[in-house]
Design a protein around this motif. Structure first.
Motif, PDB file in Angstrom:
ATOM      1  N   MET A  38       0.837  -1.202   0.000  1.00 52.20           N
ATOM      2  CA  MET A  38       0.000   0.000   0.000  1.00 52.20           C
ATOM      3  C   MET A  38       0.871   1.250   0.000  1.00 52.20           C
ATOM      4  O   MET A  38       0.580   2.228  -0.693  1.00 52.20           O
ATOM      5  CB  MET A  38      -0.939   0.000   1.213  1.00 52.20           C
ATOM      6  CG  MET A  38      -2.085  -0.978   1.064  1.00 52.20           C
ATOM      7  SD  MET A  38      -3.117  -1.219   2.543  1.00 52.20           S
ATOM      8  CE  MET A  38      -3.379   0.390   3.198  1.00 52.20           C
ATOM      9  N   ALA A  39       1.954   1.237   0.743  1.00 51.29           N
ATOM     10  CA  ALA A  39       2.871   2.381   0.783  1.00 51.29           C
ATOM     11  C   ALA A  39       3.547   2.575  -0.572  1.00 51.29           C
ATOM     12  O   ALA A  39       3.736   3.714  -1.020  1.00 51.29           O
ATOM     13  CB  ALA A  39       3.905   2.194   1.882  1.00 51.29           C
ATOM     14  N   VAL A  40       3.884   1.484  -1.253  1.00 51.14           N
ATOM     15  CA  VAL A  40       4.496   1.580  -2.583  1.00 51.14           C
ATOM     16  C   VAL A  40       3.508   2.213  -3.560  1.00 51.14           C
ATOM     17  O   VAL A  40       3.871   3.103  -4.340  1.00 51.14           O
ATOM     18  CB  VAL A  40       4.974   0.192  -3.082  1.00 51.14           C
ATOM     19  CG1 VAL A  40       5.339   0.225  -4.564  1.00 51.14           C
ATOM     20  CG2 VAL A  40       6.154  -0.289  -2.254  1.00 51.14           C
ATOM     21  N   VAL A  41       2.244   1.786  -3.525  1.00 54.42           N
ATOM     22  CA  VAL A  41       1.221   2.368  -4.402  1.00 54.42           C
ATOM     23  C   VAL A  41       1.091   3.865  -4.117  1.00 54.42           C
ATOM     24  O   VAL A  41       1.051   4.686  -5.042  1.00 54.42           O
ATOM     25  CB  VAL A  41      -0.134   1.642  -4.227  1.00 54.42           C
ATOM     26  CG1 VAL A  41      -1.265   2.414  -4.893  1.00 54.42           C
ATOM     27  CG2 VAL A  41      -0.053   0.232  -4.795  1.00 54.42           C
ATOM     28  N   ARG A  42       1.033   4.234  -2.846  1.00 53.55           N
ATOM     29  CA  ARG A  42       0.912   5.647  -2.469  1.00 53.55           C
ATOM     30  C   ARG A  42       2.123   6.442  -2.973  1.00 53.55           C
ATOM     31  O   ARG A  42       1.975   7.516  -3.554  1.00 53.55           O
ATOM     32  CB  ARG A  42       0.771   5.787  -0.960  1.00 53.55           C
ATOM     33  CG  ARG A  42       0.598   7.243  -0.515  1.00 53.55           C
ATOM     34  CD  ARG A  42       0.597   7.413   0.985  1.00 53.55           C
ATOM     35  NE  ARG A  42       1.892   7.030   1.526  1.00 53.55           N
ATOM     36  CZ  ARG A  42       2.084   6.075   2.430  1.00 53.55           C
ATOM     37  NH1 ARG A  42       1.082   5.395   2.918  1.00 53.55           N
ATOM     38  NH2 ARG A  42       3.292   5.792   2.873  1.00 53.55           N
ATOM     39  N   ASP A  43       3.322   5.911  -2.751  1.00 48.03           N
ATOM     40  CA  ASP A  43       4.530   6.616  -3.174  1.00 48.03           C
ATOM     41  C   ASP A  43       4.577   6.795  -4.691  1.00 48.03           C
ATOM     42  O   ASP A  43       4.980   7.849  -5.192  1.00 48.03           O
ATOM     43  CB  ASP A  43       5.777   5.877  -2.698  1.00 48.03           C
ATOM     44  CG  ASP A  43       5.943   5.901  -1.187  1.00 48.03           C
ATOM     45  OD1 ASP A  43       5.234   6.689  -0.509  1.00 48.03           O
ATOM     46  OD2 ASP A  43       6.771   5.123  -0.682  1.00 48.03           O
ATOM     47  N   ARG A  44       4.171   5.791  -5.426  1.00 44.76           N
ATOM     48  CA  ARG A  44       4.170   5.900  -6.884  1.00 44.76           C
ATOM     49  C   ARG A  44       3.133   6.919  -7.361  1.00 44.76           C
ATOM     50  O   ARG A  44       3.358   7.632  -8.345  1.00 44.76           O
ATOM     51  CB  ARG A  44       3.940   4.542  -7.519  1.00 44.76           C
ATOM     52  CG  ARG A  44       5.159   3.656  -7.363  1.00 44.76           C
ATOM     53  CD  ARG A  44       4.962   2.291  -7.949  1.00 44.76           C
ATOM     54  NE  ARG A  44       6.175   1.493  -7.754  1.00 44.76           N
ATOM     55  CZ  ARG A  44       6.228   0.200  -7.911  1.00 44.76           C
ATOM     56  NH1 ARG A  44       5.150  -0.483  -8.281  1.00 44.76           N
ATOM     57  NH2 ARG A  44       7.359  -0.454  -7.713  1.00 44.76           N
ATOM     58  N   ARG A  55       3.837  10.301  -9.647  1.00 48.37           N
ATOM     59  CA  ARG A  55       3.063  10.696 -10.836  1.00 48.37           C
ATOM     60  C   ARG A  55       2.519  12.112 -10.685  1.00 48.37           C
ATOM     61  O   ARG A  55       2.600  12.932 -11.602  1.00 48.37           O
ATOM     62  CB  ARG A  55       1.907   9.724 -11.081  1.00 48.37           C
ATOM     63  CG  ARG A  55       2.256   8.497 -11.856  1.00 48.37           C
ATOM     64  CD  ARG A  55       1.052   7.759 -12.420  1.00 48.37           C
ATOM     65  NE  ARG A  55      -0.139   7.767 -11.615  1.00 48.37           N
ATOM     66  CZ  ARG A  55      -0.401   6.932 -10.593  1.00 48.37           C
ATOM     67  NH1 ARG A  55       0.483   6.019 -10.248  1.00 48.37           N
ATOM     68  NH2 ARG A  55      -1.526   7.012  -9.927  1.00 48.37           N
ATOM     69  N   VAL A  56       1.952  12.405  -9.516  1.00 46.72           N
ATOM     70  CA  VAL A  56       1.377  13.727  -9.280  1.00 46.72           C
ATOM     71  C   VAL A  56       2.466  14.795  -9.316  1.00 46.72           C
ATOM     72  O   VAL A  56       2.309  15.841  -9.965  1.00 46.72           O
ATOM     73  CB  VAL A  56       0.610  13.765  -7.936  1.00 46.72           C
ATOM     74  CG1 VAL A  56       0.272  15.189  -7.540  1.00 46.72           C
ATOM     75  CG2 VAL A  56      -0.654  12.919  -8.028  1.00 46.72           C
ATOM     76  N   ALA A 101      -6.302   3.556   9.172  1.00 50.04           N
ATOM     77  CA  ALA A 101      -5.756   4.764   9.790  1.00 50.04           C
ATOM     78  C   ALA A 101      -4.781   5.462   8.849  1.00 50.04           C
ATOM     79  O   ALA A 101      -4.806   6.698   8.715  1.00 50.04           O
ATOM     80  CB  ALA A 101      -5.081   4.428  11.111  1.00 50.04           C
ATOM     81  N   ALA A 102      -3.925   4.710   8.195  1.00 52.90           N
ATOM     82  CA  ALA A 102      -2.967   5.301   7.261  1.00 52.90           C
ATOM     83  C   ALA A 102      -3.699   5.953   6.085  1.00 52.90           C
ATOM     84  O   ALA A 102      -3.322   7.040   5.644  1.00 52.90           O
ATOM     85  CB  ALA A 102      -1.995   4.240   6.754  1.00 52.90           C
ATOM     86  N   LEU A 103      -4.739   5.302   5.594  1.00 51.27           N
ATOM     87  CA  LEU A 103      -5.506   5.871   4.487  1.00 51.27           C
ATOM     88  C   LEU A 103      -6.235   7.139   4.919  1.00 51.27           C
ATOM     89  O   LEU A 103      -6.331   8.100   4.147  1.00 51.27           O
ATOM     90  CB  LEU A 103      -6.507   4.843   3.946  1.00 51.27           C
ATOM     91  CG  LEU A 103      -5.896   3.625   3.255  1.00 51.27           C
ATOM     92  CD1 LEU A 103      -6.978   2.640   2.853  1.00 51.27           C
ATOM     93  CD2 LEU A 103      -5.074   4.044   2.055  1.00 51.27           C
TER      94      LEU A 103
END
Length: 189
Positions: free
Chosen positions: A61-67, A71-72, A125-127
């Motif tokens: 999940m952290a990898v998806v968020r970081d990627r 992109r942004v 919680a992280a989300l």
């Protein structure tokens, strides 16, 4: 001389395999054995880096968020210094929407993670923290009173458009047209 191992690279290799399994077969197919096979490593190696499935999921999940952040950042950087708020918001949201095949696969995984987090308070919680930061950022760019509620609505619209895109109900052009129409209401004139 012992071989030098890049542990972050190995963890990311495993997270990428987890995401491929989730995108192709759904999150229910994610298991230590399936992820190890997809990564081309032993189940023991996966266990070495992740003691539990939840730990592996949290890292992925952290990898998806970081990627997504990469992109942004790239899309927003291309706008130059001090872009108009409407353009900044549109660019930011468009960078997060699954408008092509690669981002569509990422969106399927992100959707699976949302379902996963719905029954795991620690993951949720992280989300929540990420969503609060996004909402605050978007609200800071919106004109007039009610910016916080409008930002929440805009993020909900983004999530809904993402669902319509990954399920094939909207094309990229349709999704962007809906986004533009909504932004026109938030930024009249």
């Amino acid at each position: 001389m012992p071989k030098k191992v890049d542990h972050l690279q190995r963890r990311t290799l495993i997270a990428d395999a987890l995401m491929r399994v989730a995108a192709e077969r759904g999150l229910e197919a994610v298991s230590l054995r399936h992820v190890a096979a997809e990564a081309g490593v032993s189940a023991g190696m996966v266990q070495h880096y992740f003691a539990t499935k939840d730990e592996m999921m949290a890292f992925a999940m952290a990898v998806v968020r970081d990627r997504g952040e990469v992109r942004v950042t790239a899309a927003v950087t291309r706008l130059g210094a001090e872009p108009p708020p409407r353009l900044l918001i549109r660019t930011f949201i468009a960078a997060l929407l699954p408008l092509d095949e690669q981002s569509g696969d990422t969106a399927k995984v992100a959707l699976a993670f949302l379902a996963y987090a719905a029954v795991r308070p620690a993951a949720a919680a992280a989300l929540r923290d990420d969503t609060a930061q996004l909402r605050s950022f978007v609200a800071s760019l919106l004109p007039g009173p009610g910016a916080d509620e409008a930002a929440g609505g805009l993020l909900a619209l983004m999530e809904g458009l993402g669902l319509y895109l990954v399920s094939g109900q909207y094309t990229a052009e349709q999704a962007l047209a809906v986004l533009d129409a909504h932004l026109d209401r938030l930024f009249p004139g």
